[in-house]
Write a protein that holds these residues in place. Sequence first.
Motif, PDB file in Angstrom:
ATOM      1  N   ASN A  64      28.062 106.552 -26.357  1.00 24.39           N
ATOM      2  CA  ASN A  64      29.307 107.255 -25.915  1.00 24.39           C
ATOM      3  C   ASN A  64      29.062 108.885 -25.823  1.00 24.39           C
ATOM      4  OD1 ASN A  64      32.142 107.490 -25.306  1.00 24.39           O
ATOM      5  ND2 ASN A  64      32.512 107.642 -27.429  1.00 24.39           N
ATOM      6  N   PRO A  65      28.193 109.062 -24.845  1.00 29.49           N
ATOM      7  CA  PRO A  65      27.837 110.648 -25.117  1.00 29.49           C
ATOM      8  C   PRO A  65      28.849 111.628 -24.627  1.00 29.49           C
ATOM      9  CG  PRO A  65      26.735 109.519 -23.047  1.00 29.49           C
ATOM     10  CD  PRO A  65      27.273 108.390 -23.960  1.00 29.49           C
ATOM     11  N   ASP A  66      29.865 111.108 -23.828  1.00 28.41           N
ATOM     12  CA  ASP A  66      30.779 111.913 -23.515  1.00 28.41           C
ATOM     13  C   ASP A  66      31.971 111.902 -24.243  1.00 28.41           C
ATOM     14  OD1 ASP A  66      29.299 112.894 -21.334  1.00 28.41           O
ATOM     15  OD2 ASP A  66      30.082 111.423 -20.151  1.00 28.41           O
ATOM     16  N   GLY A  67      32.097 110.893 -25.324  1.00 22.93           N
ATOM     17  CA  GLY A  67      33.187 110.804 -26.138  1.00 22.93           C
ATOM     18  C   GLY A  67      34.356 110.322 -25.567  1.00 22.93           C
ATOM     19  N   GLU A  68      34.154 109.711 -24.326  1.00 19.43           N
ATOM     20  CA  GLU A  68      35.631 109.103 -23.888  1.00 19.43           C
ATOM     21  C   GLU A  68      36.124 107.786 -24.645  1.00 19.43           C
ATOM     22  OE1 GLU A  68      35.227 109.404 -19.236  1.00 19.43           O
ATOM     23  OE2 GLU A  68      33.178 108.546 -19.961  1.00 19.43           O
ATOM     24  N   LEU A  69      35.131 107.032 -25.193  1.00 25.42           N
ATOM     25  CA  LEU A  69      35.554 105.795 -25.866  1.00 25.42           C
ATOM     26  C   LEU A  69      36.069 106.092 -27.452  1.00 25.42           C
ATOM     27  CD1 LEU A  69      32.784 103.481 -24.915  1.00 25.42           C
ATOM     28  CD2 LEU A  69      35.051 103.371 -23.935  1.00 25.42           C
ATOM     29  N   LEU A  70      37.397 105.967 -27.613  1.00 24.32           N
ATOM     30  CA  LEU A  70      37.934 106.100 -28.875  1.00 24.32           C
ATOM     31  C   LEU A  70      38.291 104.945 -29.675  1.00 24.32           C
ATOM     32  CD1 LEU A  70      40.527 108.987 -27.719  1.00 24.32           C
ATOM     33  CD2 LEU A  70      38.286 109.186 -29.007  1.00 24.32           C
ATOM     34  N   PRO A  71      38.240 104.960 -31.030  1.00 31.64           N
ATOM     35  CA  PRO A  71      38.301 103.661 -31.779  1.00 31.64           C
ATOM     36  C   PRO A  71      39.705 103.147 -31.465  1.00 31.64           C
ATOM     37  CG  PRO A  71      37.363 105.411 -32.913  1.00 31.64           C
ATOM     38  CD  PRO A  71      37.543 106.159 -31.798  1.00 31.64           C
ATOM     39  N   GLY A  72      40.030 101.974 -31.769  1.00 36.35           N
ATOM     40  CA  GLY A  72      41.381 101.414 -31.187  1.00 36.35           C
ATOM     41  C   GLY A  72      41.572 101.097 -29.783  1.00 36.35           C
ATOM     42  N   MET A  73      40.787 101.629 -28.968  1.00 33.36           N
ATOM     43  CA  MET A  73      41.025 101.499 -27.476  1.00 33.36           C
ATOM     44  C   MET A  73      40.828  99.740 -27.192  1.00 33.36           C
ATOM     45  SD  MET A  73      39.435 104.219 -25.315  1.00 33.36           S
ATOM     46  CE  MET A  73      40.125 105.928 -24.978  1.00 33.36           C
ATOM     47  N   VAL A  74      41.767  99.163 -26.437  1.00 38.25           N
ATOM     48  CA  VAL A  74      41.820  97.712 -26.030  1.00 38.25           C
ATOM     49  C   VAL A  74      40.878  97.695 -24.854  1.00 38.25           C
ATOM     50  CG1 VAL A  74      42.756  95.665 -25.569  1.00 38.25           C
ATOM     51  CG2 VAL A  74      43.851  97.042 -26.930  1.00 38.25           C
ATOM     52  N   CYS A  75      40.154  96.429 -24.787  1.00 41.14           N
ATOM     53  CA  CYS A  75      39.179  96.285 -23.697  1.00 41.14           C
ATOM     54  C   CYS A  75      39.117  94.921 -23.268  1.00 41.14           C
ATOM     55  CB  CYS A  75      37.826  96.913 -23.908  1.00 41.14           C
ATOM     56  SG  CYS A  75      36.858  96.144 -25.392  1.00 41.14           S
ATOM     57  N   ARG A  76      38.306  94.851 -22.059  1.00 47.46           N
ATOM     58  CA  ARG A  76      38.195  93.175 -21.634  1.00 47.46           C
ATOM     59  C   ARG A  76      36.800  93.011 -21.648  1.00 47.46           C
ATOM     60  NH1 ARG A  76      40.904  89.554 -18.349  1.00 47.46           N
ATOM     61  NH2 ARG A  76      39.628  88.308 -16.947  1.00 47.46           N
ATOM     62  N   VAL A  77      36.232  92.129 -22.245  1.00 50.01           N
ATOM     63  CA  VAL A  77      34.861  91.966 -22.544  1.00 50.01           C
ATOM     64  C   VAL A  77      34.161  90.728 -21.745  1.00 50.01           C
ATOM     65  CG1 VAL A  77      32.819  91.739 -24.205  1.00 50.01           C
ATOM     66  CG2 VAL A  77      35.142  92.874 -24.816  1.00 50.01           C
ATOM     67  N   THR A  78      33.343  91.159 -21.037  1.00 48.42           N
ATOM     68  CA  THR A  78      32.641  89.939 -20.014  1.00 48.42           C
ATOM     69  C   THR A  78      31.127  89.865 -20.890  1.00 48.42           C
ATOM     70  OG1 THR A  78      34.036  90.529 -18.220  1.00 48.42           O
ATOM     71  CG2 THR A  78      32.049  89.172 -17.830  1.00 48.42           C
ATOM     72  N   VAL A  79      30.920  88.271 -21.238  1.00 46.16           N
ATOM     73  CA  VAL A  79      29.497  88.167 -21.582  1.00 46.16           C
ATOM     74  C   VAL A  79      29.035  87.203 -20.806  1.00 46.16           C
ATOM     75  CG1 VAL A  79      28.544  87.158 -23.656  1.00 46.16           C
ATOM     76  CG2 VAL A  79      30.515  88.354 -24.202  1.00 46.16           C
ATOM     77  N   THR A  80      27.639  87.728 -20.476  1.00 44.33           N
ATOM     78  CA  THR A  80      26.867  86.837 -19.343  1.00 44.33           C
ATOM     79  C   THR A  80      25.957  86.275 -20.081  1.00 44.33           C
ATOM     80  OG1 THR A  80      27.573  88.188 -17.385  1.00 44.33           O
ATOM     81  CG2 THR A  80      25.664  86.750 -17.284  1.00 44.33           C
ATOM     82  N   ALA A  81      25.399  85.067 -20.203  1.00 44.98           N
ATOM     83  CA  ALA A  81      24.193  84.575 -20.674  1.00 44.98           C
ATOM     84  C   ALA A  81      22.879  84.986 -20.360  1.00 44.98           C
ATOM     85  CB  ALA A  81      24.209  82.899 -20.733  1.00 44.98           C
ATOM     86  N   ALA A  82      21.931  85.156 -21.080  1.00 50.18           N
ATOM     87  CA  ALA A  82      20.751  85.623 -20.832  1.00 50.18           C
ATOM     88  C   ALA A  82      20.107  85.214 -19.672  1.00 50.18           C
ATOM     89  CB  ALA A  82      19.777  85.796 -21.902  1.00 50.18           C
ATOM     90  N   GLU A  83      20.202  83.935 -19.526  1.00 50.08           N
ATOM     91  CA  GLU A  83      19.685  83.254 -18.197  1.00 50.08           C
ATOM     92  C   GLU A  83      20.299  83.338 -16.955  1.00 50.08           C
ATOM     93  OE1 GLU A  83      22.053  80.070 -20.448  1.00 50.08           O
ATOM     94  OE2 GLU A  83      20.603  81.633 -20.885  1.00 50.08           O
ATOM     95  N   ALA A  84      21.600  83.782 -17.074  1.00 49.08           N
ATOM     96  CA  ALA A  84      22.770  84.051 -16.073  1.00 49.08           C
ATOM     97  C   ALA A  84      22.945  85.480 -15.562  1.00 49.08           C
ATOM     98  CB  ALA A  84      23.760  83.351 -16.221  1.00 49.08           C
ATOM     99  N   ALA A  85      21.960  86.439 -16.196  1.00 45.43           N
ATOM    100  CA  ALA A  85      22.373  87.779 -16.341  1.00 45.43           C
ATOM    101  C   ALA A  85      22.213  88.414 -14.814  1.00 45.43           C
ATOM    102  CB  ALA A  85      21.348  88.536 -17.186  1.00 45.43           C
ATOM    103  N   SER A  86      21.240  87.581 -13.896  1.00 45.43           N
ATOM    104  CA  SER A  86      21.238  88.264 -12.612  1.00 45.43           C
ATOM    105  C   SER A  86      22.042  87.432 -11.704  1.00 45.43           C
ATOM    106  CB  SER A  86      19.842  88.300 -12.316  1.00 45.43           C
ATOM    107  OG  SER A  86      19.176  86.882 -12.267  1.00 45.43           O
TER     108      SER A  86
END
Length: 293
Positions: free
Chosen positions: A200-222
């Motif tokens: 977070n070099p620009d400091g845009e992300l602040l604690p408490g922000m809600v987000c939508r997380v997408t997880v891709t398995a290692a074998e399906a990363a590409s």
Amino acid sequence: AVYVGTVAARRSVALSFPLGGTLAAVHTDEGRRVRKGDLLAELDPASARQTYEAARAVLEQAQDAYARMEQLHDAQSLPEIKWIEIRTRLRQESACELARKNLDDCRLLAPFDGVVGKRPGEVGEAVLPGAAVLTLLDAANPEVCFAVPEQEIARIGSGSRIRFSVAALGDRTFEAGAPEKGIEADPVAHTYDVRAAVCNPDGELLPGMVCRVTVTAAEAASEIVLPVSAVRQSGDGQRFVWKVVGDSVVRTPVTVGRFVASGVTVASGVADGDRIVTKGVQKIGAGSKVVWQ
């Protein structure tokens, strides 16, 4: 797989005064960014200042007596017991240093760059030694946190790719590092906590922000995943999609893989960055023009 998560500080410190007193001023508010060394809060220094000034006066008297009596002692004109008494008074230096430290400790400084979290202390309140006055969060090194059902936790490994979008930042997408899985499930929700470090070099992300997380398995990363509605089938069984080229669409054969929660994987025919029509595909044909809204 998609989960709901939050941005959290990897380090959170409750700041307090080492001595008690009355909270005289708070120079910051919740959510404000501060730099290391910034003055955050102050205790009423009146009592500590009086103690320090008294200790300094005693020390100065002892130093003056020592300077005046040293010559007499060197000339052996001063009784030894008197000389010992004068030297003993110089030990007030440590008491003066302690009083000075207590006066300095009336000022609460930021120990590192961060964002102010909770602010339980209010001006005028009596503050006990060690009682939290402010919470400082390390926003430079946040992490994304989300809960994963126990039946899905085995799919997440160190090679899983984690991306998340933040609505508060215009649905911007960020990437996180390798996930760290909790070792104990929530007894009620039957979920495991998963965390992943974020740059977070620009400091845009602040604690408490809600987000939508997408997880891709290692074998399906590409792998490329398209909505099922985007993939069409011709009379001869050939699968294809409508790819946008310039201001028109082109029929493009594809090879599909397996079905996943968000659609179907595409093994060949499209690449990262290609623009594919996903809605209204049954109404278009080769050469149809694209009108951008």
